[in-house]
Write a protein that holds these residues in place. Structure first.
Motif, PDB file in Angstrom:
ATOM      1  N   ALA A  44       4.934  24.157  11.668  1.00 21.35           N
ATOM      2  CA  ALA A  44       3.568  24.532  12.026  1.00 21.35           C
ATOM      3  C   ALA A  44       2.959  23.394  12.840  1.00 21.35           C
ATOM      4  CB  ALA A  44       2.759  24.819  10.767  1.00 21.35           C
ATOM      5  N   TYR A  45       1.646  23.294  12.820  1.00 21.05           N
ATOM      6  CA  TYR A  45       0.946  22.266  13.593  1.00 21.05           C
ATOM      7  C   TYR A  45       1.496  20.877  13.264  1.00 21.05           C
ATOM      8  CZ  TYR A  45      -2.963  19.551  15.430  1.00 21.05           C
ATOM      9  OH  TYR A  45      -3.728  18.657  16.132  1.00 21.05           O
ATOM     10  N   PRO A  46       1.679  19.998  14.251  1.00 16.15           N
ATOM     11  CA  PRO A  46       1.234  20.125  15.647  1.00 16.15           C
ATOM     12  C   PRO A  46       2.279  20.680  16.617  1.00 16.15           C
ATOM     13  CG  PRO A  46       1.905  17.873  15.248  1.00 16.15           C
ATOM     14  CD  PRO A  46       2.085  18.600  13.950  1.00 16.15           C
ATOM     15  N   LYS A  47       3.520  20.891  16.151  1.00 13.68           N
ATOM     16  CA  LYS A  47       4.553  21.441  17.028  1.00 13.68           C
ATOM     17  C   LYS A  47       5.120  22.692  16.381  1.00 13.68           C
ATOM     18  CE  LYS A  47       5.897  17.110  19.299  1.00 13.68           C
ATOM     19  NZ  LYS A  47       7.013  16.198  19.648  1.00 13.68           N
ATOM     20  N   PHE A  48       4.906  23.816  17.045  1.00 17.72           N
ATOM     21  CA  PHE A  48       5.202  25.112  16.442  1.00 17.72           C
ATOM     22  C   PHE A  48       6.611  25.621  16.748  1.00 17.72           C
ATOM     23  CE2 PHE A  48       0.513  25.214  16.958  1.00 17.72           C
ATOM     24  CZ  PHE A  48       0.167  25.385  15.638  1.00 17.72           C
ATOM     25  N   ASN A  49       7.271  26.122  15.717  1.00 14.99           N
ATOM     26  CA  ASN A  49       8.524  26.854  15.862  1.00 14.99           C
ATOM     27  C   ASN A  49       8.534  27.940  14.795  1.00 14.99           C
ATOM     28  OD1 ASN A  49      11.116  27.616  16.699  1.00 14.99           O
ATOM     29  ND2 ASN A  49      12.069  26.318  15.145  1.00 14.99           N
ATOM     30  N   TYR A  74       5.742  24.074  25.083  1.00 12.96           N
ATOM     31  CA  TYR A  74       6.832  23.099  25.240  1.00 12.96           C
ATOM     32  C   TYR A  74       7.027  22.280  23.966  1.00 12.96           C
ATOM     33  CZ  TYR A  74       9.953  20.492  28.413  1.00 12.96           C
ATOM     34  OH  TYR A  74      11.048  19.948  29.056  1.00 12.96           O
ATOM     35  N   ASP A  75       6.509  22.781  22.849  1.00 17.54           N
ATOM     36  CA  ASP A  75       6.599  22.046  21.587  1.00 17.54           C
ATOM     37  C   ASP A  75       8.025  21.747  21.174  1.00 17.54           C
ATOM     38  OD1 ASP A  75       3.881  21.971  21.350  1.00 17.54           O
ATOM     39  OD2 ASP A  75       3.745  23.264  19.583  1.00 17.54           O
ATOM     40  N   THR A  76       8.960  22.642  21.497  1.00 15.00           N
ATOM     41  CA  THR A  76      10.364  22.449  21.098  1.00 15.00           C
ATOM     42  C   THR A  76      11.247  22.234  22.321  1.00 15.00           C
ATOM     43  OG1 THR A  76      10.517  24.873  20.934  1.00 15.00           O
ATOM     44  CG2 THR A  76      10.212  23.652  18.888  1.00 15.00           C
TER      45      THR A  76
END
Length: 347
Positions: A44-49, A74-76
């Motif tokens: 979850a937050y701050p980088k979502f997948n 572009y989180d992942t």
């Protein structure tokens, strides 16, 4: 959304909205996460997948086109960027905002009868390094990926507006006649649009877009109708649709505005070979019903006016919840009408 057997199911999130979405020829949403796969680890937050099951639920909820251009796209990294589009394609969901190759169109097209609807999505950049490297949410975008993301520099709109102009011309060459822009822009938790949002909206109007849908602030911002006094062309603008499905609410942020959203229905009319014109706009405020069963939170997006008009649905809520739903509707409608004394009705 995790089930007892370890799988994931997001369908209940949208069960109240799905019948409303089904009435549309083209249903557009903003996908603010990535599908990088289980091996990447769900987060979850701050980088979502997010599990792929979300894409299945969105298709089941009658979405047609998803905007992938936002500050979490572009989180992942490259893997998430690519796999997200592959998962959407597998679930028969069209997308705009990112692309697998630099030769693929930046826009999505849906055909309604003999009319083609084009959707073009862009997101703001969080800055550029001294060497010109684009950042999204502070993450440096690899050079090889740069041209696969639809982004704009909010501090220098000119080049991006020119790119959007070129994309509009490409859509025209593809026989598109209704042009929709989805912009991820603005400042979080601000109920009024920033100057650059208004400037970009005006540019999109001048280019010929029929509608502009905004996201990112997490609160509802006003709508507007931009009209050219010479050509009489019209552009509907919603600066921010607020939060649709979210855990943000008064309990988490001490801000009631974060639990408000709005679904917009636009109708276009095309007579013969004439240019399609916007002739009807309807707004349905939304609110997330969060409740606990056996210590586990459940989330369901409610269409507010339809909920308040249904005695059967109202039986789900107690008096305090009903007051909260009414409060959400009142906030949303007040903000939407900031630029207009009365609700917009083009009939």
């Amino acid at each position: 959304q995790k089930q007892a057997n370890g799988s994931y199911d997001f369908s209940n999130n949208y069960k109240w909205m799905a019948p409303l979405f089904a009435t549309n020829d083209v249903m557009i949403g903003n996908l603010e996460t990535t599908f990088a796969g289980a091996s990447q680890g769900y987060s979850a937050y701050p980088k979502f997948n997010t599990p792929d099951a979300l894409a299945e639920a969105l298709k089941g909820a009658n979405f047609d086109v998803l905007a992938t251009a936002n500050n979490h796209m572009y989180d992942t990294g490259t893997k998430g960027l690519d796999r997200t589009l592959e998962v959407l394609t597998k679930n028969d969901l069209k997308y705009t905002g990112s692309r697998l190759t630099a030769t693929q169109p930046r826009y999505a097209i849906s055909k309604v009868g003999n009319t083609k609807v084009g959707v073009l999505a862009y997101t703001y950049e969080s800055g550029r390094t001294e060497h010109g490297v684009i950042t999204i949410n502070g993450i440096h975008v690899k050079h090889a990926d740069t041209n696969r993301l639809n982004t704009f520099d909010p501090w220098n709109l000119g080049p991006s507006v020119q790119e959007m102009r070129e994309e509009l011309e490409k859509m025209k060459q593809d026989s598109v006649s209704v042009f929709i822009a989805v912009m991820h822009w603005g400042y979080e938790y601000k109920t009024m649009p920033a100057d650059y949002q208004k400037a970009l909206a005006d540019s999109l109007h001048q280019l010929g877009f029929h509608a502009v849908f905004g996201s990112h602030p997490h609160v509802v911002q006003p709508m507007d109708l931009l009209v050219d006094s010479i050509s009489c062309s019209q552009t509907y603008v919603l600066y921010s649709a607020g939060n649709f499905i979210s855990n943000q609410r008064y309990e988490t942020l001490q801000n009631y505005h974060t639990e408000d959203g709005v679904y917009v229905e636009l109708k276009f009319q095309q007579i013969g070979e004439n240019t399609p014109v916007l002739y009807s706009v309807a707004h349905e405020p939304t609110w997330v019903n969060r409740y606990k069963i056996n210590g586990k939170y459940h989330y369901e997006v409610m269409p507010v006016t339809k909920t308040l008009a249904s005695e059967e649905i109202l039986e789900i809520f107690d008096d305090a919840q009903i007051l909260r739903i009414k409060g959400s509707m009142e906030r949303t409608m007040k903000i939407l009408q900031t630029y207009h004394a009365l609700p917009l009705n083009l009939n």
